[in-house]
Write a protein that holds these residues in place. Structure first.
Motif, mmCIF file in Angstrom:
data_model
loop_
_atom_site.group_PDB
_atom_site.id
_atom_site.type_symbol
_atom_site.label_atom_id
_atom_site.label_comp_id
_atom_site.label_asym_id
_atom_site.label_seq_id
_atom_site.Cartn_x
_atom_site.Cartn_y
_atom_site.Cartn_z
ATOM 1 N N HIS A 167 -1.015 -34.290 23.318
ATOM 2 C CA HIS A 167 -0.169 -34.653 24.470
ATOM 3 C C HIS A 167 1.130 -34.348 22.908
ATOM 4 C CE1 HIS A 167 -2.008 -34.027 27.702
ATOM 5 N NE2 HIS A 167 -2.217 -34.969 27.189
ATOM 6 N N CYS A 177 2.818 -29.218 30.782
ATOM 7 C CA CYS A 177 2.048 -29.570 30.935
ATOM 8 C C CYS A 177 1.543 -31.066 31.751
ATOM 9 C CB CYS A 177 1.550 -30.735 29.463
ATOM 10 S SG CYS A 177 -0.070 -31.544 29.465
ATOM 11 N N CYS A 179 1.293 -33.278 31.738
ATOM 12 C CA CYS A 179 1.718 -35.026 31.339
ATOM 13 C C CYS A 179 3.277 -35.262 31.552
ATOM 14 C CB CYS A 179 1.870 -35.489 29.990
ATOM 15 S SG CYS A 179 2.258 -34.785 28.605
ATOM 16 N N CYS A 184 2.496 -28.869 25.190
ATOM 17 C CA CYS A 184 1.440 -29.797 24.432
ATOM 18 C C CYS A 184 -0.064 -28.895 23.495
ATOM 19 C CB CYS A 184 1.173 -30.635 25.822
ATOM 20 S SG CYS A 184 1.855 -32.081 26.023
#
Ligand SMILES: [Zn+2]
Length: 322
Positions: A167, A177, A179, A184
């Motif tokens: 990340h 992403c 996340c 990332c």
């Protein structure tokens, strides 16, 4: 050690597709090992029960008393409470007390860490990282993860976030992403990410020989991209060169932050070997100027897909020795 002759430790590596397990002497020499698929329909408890029975069988066959277990598990995890949180590759394992369950089943102490940290530890102790005090391990497979060892110790950091190199932002305005961030490294350069970028190129109508290497567009993998790139296909070359550039940006940022003695790459994409490593080194060594980057070897893992199980054994060994 003589007093340990009748004892053994066990390592368990829990991944999205398989569980690998091994028993070893207390100083980490493997006695026997096994693996089976993570049949997620059976649920975490049933899979861990099967694992525990197998470990007991292997220990009995070797006529050894089990004294400790190390578990490497796909994350995200709560390492302190030895629980999975919501691992995307292990459906049905949400908030599951893995450590406590195995402790109850085997009645020995269990140490627990994420699979990338464990793989870093495995390479550090038994693989390409032997003899180094400071290293960074990066696995490039369906995702990208990592582990950082500083002064012979795994670095966990706040919220166990150290080593989450998948990340690192390598394309600030890139796609979103899982996340929640953008651009990332994992999203773009994991095996899945490389394949996705290739499929997007095909679907956007670009002419490429990659389509002749597979039956259906969905079958394109990172290997298809590498093969076509080396055969001179311009679209595949562009995707592979971009992969090298983005990985190089990420690894370059790691070098100037940690300045390790060695960088070790594992995971399926690393099996492309020098086809990945040679251009990656060239990019990293020519871009990182503030330190003698070319004194930091960038190599592939030497334990291949066993880094994690060796790391799990090392987790057990370290916890018994502290
Ligand atoms: Zn991310």
């Amino acid at each position: 050690m003589q007093k340990d002759i009748d004892k053994c430790i066990a390592g368990i590596d829990i991944g999205g597709t398989k569980i690998a397990l091994a028993i070893a002497t207390p100083d980490g020499k493997i006695i026997s090992k096994d693996r089976f698929s993570t049949s997620s329909e059976n649920g975490a408890k049933a899979i861990l029960a099967r694992t525990a029975i197998k470990i007991r069988e292997l220990a009995d066959e070797a006529r050894k008393d089990l004294i400790g277990v190390g578990i490497a598990c796909a994350g995200p995890l709560d390492i302190k409470s030895k629980m999975t949180i919501n691992p995307p590759n292990l459906p049905g394992w949400e908030n599951f007390p893995v450590g406590e369950t195995v402790e109850e089943q085997l009645r020995v102490p269990v140490s627990f860490d994420n699979d990338a940290n464990a793989a870093a530890l495995g390479e550090y102790m038994y693989g390409a990282g032997r003899g180094y005090k400071n290293l960074v391990y990066i696995t490039i497979s369906t995702g990208i993860g990592g582990g950082v060892i500083i002064n012979n110790q795994l670095l966990h950091g706040t919220g166990d976030g150290a080593g989450e190199v998948g990340h690192l932002t390598v394309l600030p305005d890139g796609p979103v992403c899982g996340c929640g961030s953008r651009g990332c490294l994992e999203l773009l350069c994991s095996g899945t990410g490389i394949a996705r970028r290739a499929k997007e190129s095909v679907l956007s109508g670009r002419e490429t020989s990659m389509t002749s290497l597979v039956e259906r567009v969905e079958d394109i993998t990172s290997s298809t991209v590498v093969d076509a790139a080396l055969a001179g296909d311009p679209v595949a070359r562009q995707i592979w060169n971009e992969t090298i550039r983005l990985l190089g940006i990420g690894i370059g940022n790691i070098l100037v932050t940690v300045s390790p003695e060695i960088v070790i790459l594992g995971g399926g994409v690393s099996l492309t070997g020098e086809r990945l490593l040679a251009p990656l080194r060239e990019f990293v060594y020519s871009h990182v100027r503030i330190l003698p980057a070319d004194r930091i070897p960038i190599v592939t893992a030497s334990l291949a897909d066993e880094s994690g199980i060796y790391g799990a054994l090392e987790l057990a060994r370290q916890s018994l020795n502290t």
